[in-house]
Scaffold this motif. Structure first.
Motif, PDB file in Angstrom:
ATOM      1  N   ARG A 207      -1.536  12.187  -7.712  1.00 51.00           N
ATOM      2  CA  ARG A 207      -2.156  12.019  -9.043  1.00 51.00           C
ATOM      3  C   ARG A 207      -1.553  10.185  -9.859  1.00 51.00           C
ATOM      4  N   TRP A 208      -0.127  10.094  -8.959  1.00 52.51           N
ATOM      5  CA  TRP A 208       0.641   8.177  -9.735  1.00 52.51           C
ATOM      6  C   TRP A 208       0.179   6.925  -8.989  1.00 52.51           C
ATOM      7  N   MET A 209      -0.558   6.896  -7.906  1.00 51.73           N
ATOM      8  CA  MET A 209      -1.258   6.282  -7.251  1.00 51.73           C
ATOM      9  C   MET A 209      -2.321   5.203  -8.118  1.00 51.73           C
TER      10      MET A 209
ATOM     11  N   PRO B 238      23.587  10.031  -1.421  1.00 49.69           N
ATOM     12  CA  PRO B 238      23.221  10.834  -0.150  1.00 49.69           C
ATOM     13  C   PRO B 238      22.065  11.266   1.271  1.00 49.69           C
ATOM     14  N   GLY B 239      21.312   9.588   0.508  1.00 48.95           N
ATOM     15  CA  GLY B 239      20.255   9.544   1.194  1.00 48.95           C
ATOM     16  C   GLY B 239      19.945   7.915   0.917  1.00 48.95           C
ATOM     17  N   ASN B 240      19.124   7.509   1.314  1.00 53.05           N
ATOM     18  CA  ASN B 240      18.620   6.350   1.238  1.00 53.05           C
ATOM     19  C   ASN B 240      17.130   5.460   0.136  1.00 53.05           C
ATOM     20  N   TYR B 241      17.854   5.842  -1.271  1.00 49.11           N
ATOM     21  CA  TYR B 241      17.119   5.736  -2.389  1.00 49.11           C
ATOM     22  C   TYR B 241      16.059   4.570  -2.839  1.00 49.11           C
ATOM     23  N   GLY B 242      14.952   4.857  -2.874  1.00 52.77           N
ATOM     24  CA  GLY B 242      14.229   4.024  -3.248  1.00 52.77           C
ATOM     25  C   GLY B 242      12.742   4.384  -4.110  1.00 52.77           C
ATOM     26  N   PHE B 243      11.078   3.639  -3.317  1.00 53.33           N
ATOM     27  CA  PHE B 243      10.104   3.727  -3.846  1.00 53.33           C
ATOM     28  C   PHE B 243       9.183   4.406  -3.425  1.00 53.33           C
ATOM     29  N   ILE B 244       7.926   4.780  -3.744  1.00 54.25           N
ATOM     30  CA  ILE B 244       6.757   4.490  -2.967  1.00 54.25           C
ATOM     31  C   ILE B 244       5.427   3.329  -4.361  1.00 54.25           C
ATOM     32  N   PRO B 245       5.351   3.107  -3.180  1.00 56.45           N
ATOM     33  CA  PRO B 245       5.066   1.417  -3.267  1.00 56.45           C
ATOM     34  C   PRO B 245       3.405   1.786  -3.845  1.00 56.45           C
ATOM     35  N   SER B 246       2.980   0.844  -4.766  1.00 53.97           N
ATOM     36  CA  SER B 246       1.486   0.757  -5.669  1.00 53.97           C
ATOM     37  C   SER B 246       1.954   2.269  -5.666  1.00 53.97           C
ATOM     38  N   THR B 247       2.299   3.464  -7.227  1.00 51.18           N
ATOM     39  CA  THR B 247       2.769   4.424  -7.865  1.00 51.18           C
ATOM     40  C   THR B 247       3.724   3.793  -8.654  1.00 51.18           C
TER      41      THR B 247
ATOM     42  N   PRO C 151       0.735  -1.709   0.196  1.00 52.57           N
ATOM     43  CA  PRO C 151       0.164  -0.017  -0.281  1.00 52.57           C
ATOM     44  C   PRO C 151       1.075   1.402  -0.197  1.00 52.57           C
ATOM     45  N   THR C 152       0.167   1.914  -1.212  1.00 52.07           N
ATOM     46  CA  THR C 152       0.706   3.541  -0.743  1.00 52.07           C
ATOM     47  C   THR C 152       0.921   4.012   0.841  1.00 52.07           C
ATOM     48  N   TYR C 153       0.297   4.127   1.097  1.00 49.78           N
ATOM     49  CA  TYR C 153      -0.016   4.607   2.660  1.00 49.78           C
ATOM     50  C   TYR C 153      -0.574   3.522   3.882  1.00 49.78           C
ATOM     51  N   THR C 154       0.254   3.478   5.028  1.00 46.87           N
ATOM     52  CA  THR C 154      -0.013   3.068   5.864  1.00 46.87           C
ATOM     53  C   THR C 154      -1.827   3.170   6.594  1.00 46.87           C
ATOM     54  N   PRO C 155      -2.610   2.120   7.746  1.00 44.33           N
ATOM     55  CA  PRO C 155      -3.947   2.346   7.739  1.00 44.33           C
ATOM     56  C   PRO C 155      -3.970   3.816   8.849  1.00 44.33           C
ATOM     57  N   ASN C 156      -2.390   4.051   9.193  1.00 38.56           N
ATOM     58  CA  ASN C 156      -3.475   5.022   9.712  1.00 38.56           C
ATOM     59  C   ASN C 156      -2.541   6.426   9.096  1.00 38.56           C
ATOM     60  N   LYS C 157      -2.521   6.069   7.246  1.00 33.00           N
ATOM     61  CA  LYS C 157      -2.378   7.550   6.592  1.00 33.00           C
ATOM     62  C   LYS C 157      -1.237   7.938   6.655  1.00 33.00           C
ATOM     63  N   GLN C 158      -0.309   6.768   6.698  1.00 33.41           N
ATOM     64  CA  GLN C 158       1.044   7.351   6.623  1.00 33.41           C
ATOM     65  C   GLN C 158       1.791   6.360   5.024  1.00 33.41           C
TER      66      GLN C 158
END
Length: 193
Positions: free
Chosen positions: A189-191, A75-84, A26-33
């Motif tokens: 938009r991209w979810m 310079p930071g932790n690189y990754g992606f937003i899931p379900s986008t 999920p893009t967001y956790t159940p608590n909307k994070q």
């Protein structure tokens, strides 16, 4: 002994089918994070990516060899937003989380604080810049683009320079910064629905 070997084989097959599909979390956790999946840890020069087919993290390849960033490490932790998925190309929104090193495969709750727009080969490539949502994991005290810009202009400059120079072959140009509200709109938009 045959029974033990058969049971071991069955367990092995079951475990191999239990891989986490990080791309479709999920893009967001159940608590909307908002969540991010870390592919390449901070301080790493080896670019890691999540392979949707094998559902494993692998080294990105360049000319048949593992891609190594021949510049300063991430310079930071690189990754992606899931379900986008950006523009129907199958690629998720990319994110750089400003925090201590998180290992490949870590799923972390985040707060987006801005978007660094890059232009590569005439196409925009947004890079969401975020901090961990948990205060105990935060290294900087900015929680939105305004405070980030005011308190940490040097970090913004470092990120610009890093993204412009970490891949010399890409001929990257700076497209500008956008604020945290723009980041939220972009995520919405991209979810995948």
């Amino acid at each position: 002994m045959k029974r033990y070997a058969s049971l071991l084989l069955l367990l092995t097959l079951l475990c191999s089918a239990c891989k986490t599909d990080y791309a479709n979390l999920p893009t967001y956790t159940p608590n909307k994070q908002l969540q991010a999946v870390i592919e390449t840890p901070a301080g790493n020069n080896h670019k890691m990516v999540f392979d949707r087919t094998s559902q494993e993290f692998i080294s990105e390849k360049e000319a048949g060899k593992d891609r190594i960033i021949r510049f300063l490490p991430y310079p930071g932790n690189y990754g992606f937003i899931p379900s986008t998925e950006v523009g129907g190309k199958g690629a998720p929104l990319e994110v750089l989380v400003l925090s201590e090193r998180a290992e490949t495969g870590t799923v972390i709750e985040i707060i987006p604080i801005g978007v660094l727009q890059l232009e590569i080969a005439g196409e925009l490539h947004p890079q969401i810049i975020a901090i961990p949502a948990r205060p105990s994991e935060q290294l900087i005290s900015a929680h939105d683009f305004r405070s980030f810009s005011k308190q940490y202009p040097a970090i913004k400059k470092i990120l610009e320079d890093w993204f412009l120079h970490h891949n010399a072959a890409a001929k990257t140009r700076m497209g500008g910064w956008r604020d945290d509200k723009f980041a939220d709109q972009m995520i919405q938009r991209w979810m995948k629905l």
